[in-house]
Scaffold this active site. Structure first.
Site, PDB file in Angstrom:
ATOM      1  N   GLN A 113      -3.766   9.598   2.015  1.00  0.00           N
ATOM      2  CA  GLN A 113      -2.847  10.202   1.047  1.00  0.00           C
ATOM      3  C   GLN A 113      -1.930  11.191   1.755  1.00  0.00           C
ATOM      4  OE1 GLN A 113      -5.042  11.427  -2.783  1.00  0.00           O
ATOM      5  NE2 GLN A 113      -6.696  11.123  -1.330  1.00  0.00           N
TER       6      GLN A 113
ATOM      7  N   HIS B 191       1.230   7.810   0.291  1.00  0.00           N
ATOM      8  CA  HIS B 191       2.230   8.727  -0.278  1.00  0.00           C
ATOM      9  C   HIS B 191       3.399   8.969   0.669  1.00  0.00           C
ATOM     10  CE1 HIS B 191      -1.204  10.342  -3.039  1.00  0.00           C
ATOM     11  NE2 HIS B 191      -0.702   9.206  -3.459  1.00  0.00           N
TER      12      HIS B 191
END
Ligand code: NAD
Length: 244
Positions: free
Chosen positions: A92, A110
């Site tokens: 992430q 992300h």
């Protein structure tokens, strides 16, 4: 005779794995995020309202990422891959510390702070201009450049790919994530039912969903300890001694 397929370790990492490298976690009480509420710097609305502020925030975070060095957890995962196990990392994080440690199979859910992209076409990527993005830096279609990160409220383009990887795991290792951000947290549900899942996080006792083994230690201790066992035996398993 065909070579045996090495076991597949799929690792889901969050901000906590980079904490010991000096990059603050999202919910830490200090640092950049504390001074900048998410809605003011990491949403499409914030970008529309004040793109200069958003760019300044990411330029500052980028400097922090460049100064940081991979820590023992990043390095242990890279060493495991080098030792011949299949290791896929789904992170992430928007920093590049897994890559700098030497990991080759890294999927950034992300996005990546060290890349820039067009605001009208997400496929148009650019090297960072002069080390940061400023108002007036534009893509070939003339639109402002933005950081190549996924903001809250935006679609997660690699989510399907991440689900497919997790579905192939022989063991799922989750490191340094509060499992609060969707859809990343839902990836755990895609693991095969017989694949063990372990969470390494100082808050593991409180955070781990049922069925997930908890290793309540900082990443820089917990991950190398697990990796030492796996490298020695060439297989993925949960060493009971570590959990006691
Ligand atoms: P989070 O801030 O919600 O959770 C961080 C977790 O790390 C917490 O559970 C905390 O207990 C744990 N932690 C703290 N120190 C640790 C250590 N030494 N070892 C292991 N764990 C430790 O972060 P999240 O779950 O990743 O979600 C936040 C979002 O913010 C993500 O979308 C991520 O993209 C973004 N983010 C990225 C970075 C980065 O790129 N390094 C940094 C901050 C935030």
């Amino acid at each position: 005779m065909a070579e045996p397929i090495p076991p597949h370790l799929v690792v889901l990492t969050g901000a906590g794995i980079s904490a010991e490298s000096g990059i603050q976690t999202f919910r830490a009480d200090d640092g950049l995020w504390a001074d900048h509420p998410i809605e003011e710097v990491a949403t499409p609305e914030a970008w529309r309202r004040d793109p200069g502020r958003v760019l300044a925030f990411y330029n500052a975070r980028r400097d922090q990422v460049r100064r940081a060095r991979p820590n023992a957890a990043h390095q242990a995962l890279a060493a495991l891959e080098k030792a011949g196990l299949r290791v896929s990392i789904v992170t992430q994080n928007i920093d590049d510390l897994h890559e700098r440690a030497g990991s080759r199979r890294v999927l950034h859910l992300h996005g990546e702070i060290l890349k820039a992209r067009s605001t009208v076409d997400r496929r148009m990527h650019y090297p960072l201009p002069r080390g940061g993005i400023e108002l007036g830096d534009v893509c070939d279609k003339g639109s402002q450049l933005r950081p190549d990160v996924v903001w809250f409220g935006e679609a997660v383009p690699h989510f399907g790919e991440a689900c497919d990887l997790v579905a192939e795991a022989d063991l799922l290792l989750v490191v340094g994530t509060s499992l609060a951000v969707m859809p990343a947290a839902s990836l755990l549900h895609h693991a095969p039912l017989d694949a063990p899942c372990v969470l390494v996080d100082p808050e593991a006792e409180a955070l781990a969903p049922p069925g997930v083994t908890r290793l309540a230690r900082p990443a820089g201790e917990g991950v190398p300890a697990l990796v030492r066992h796996w490298k020695r035996e060439g297989r993925l398993w949960m060493p009971e001694a570590l959990l006691a």
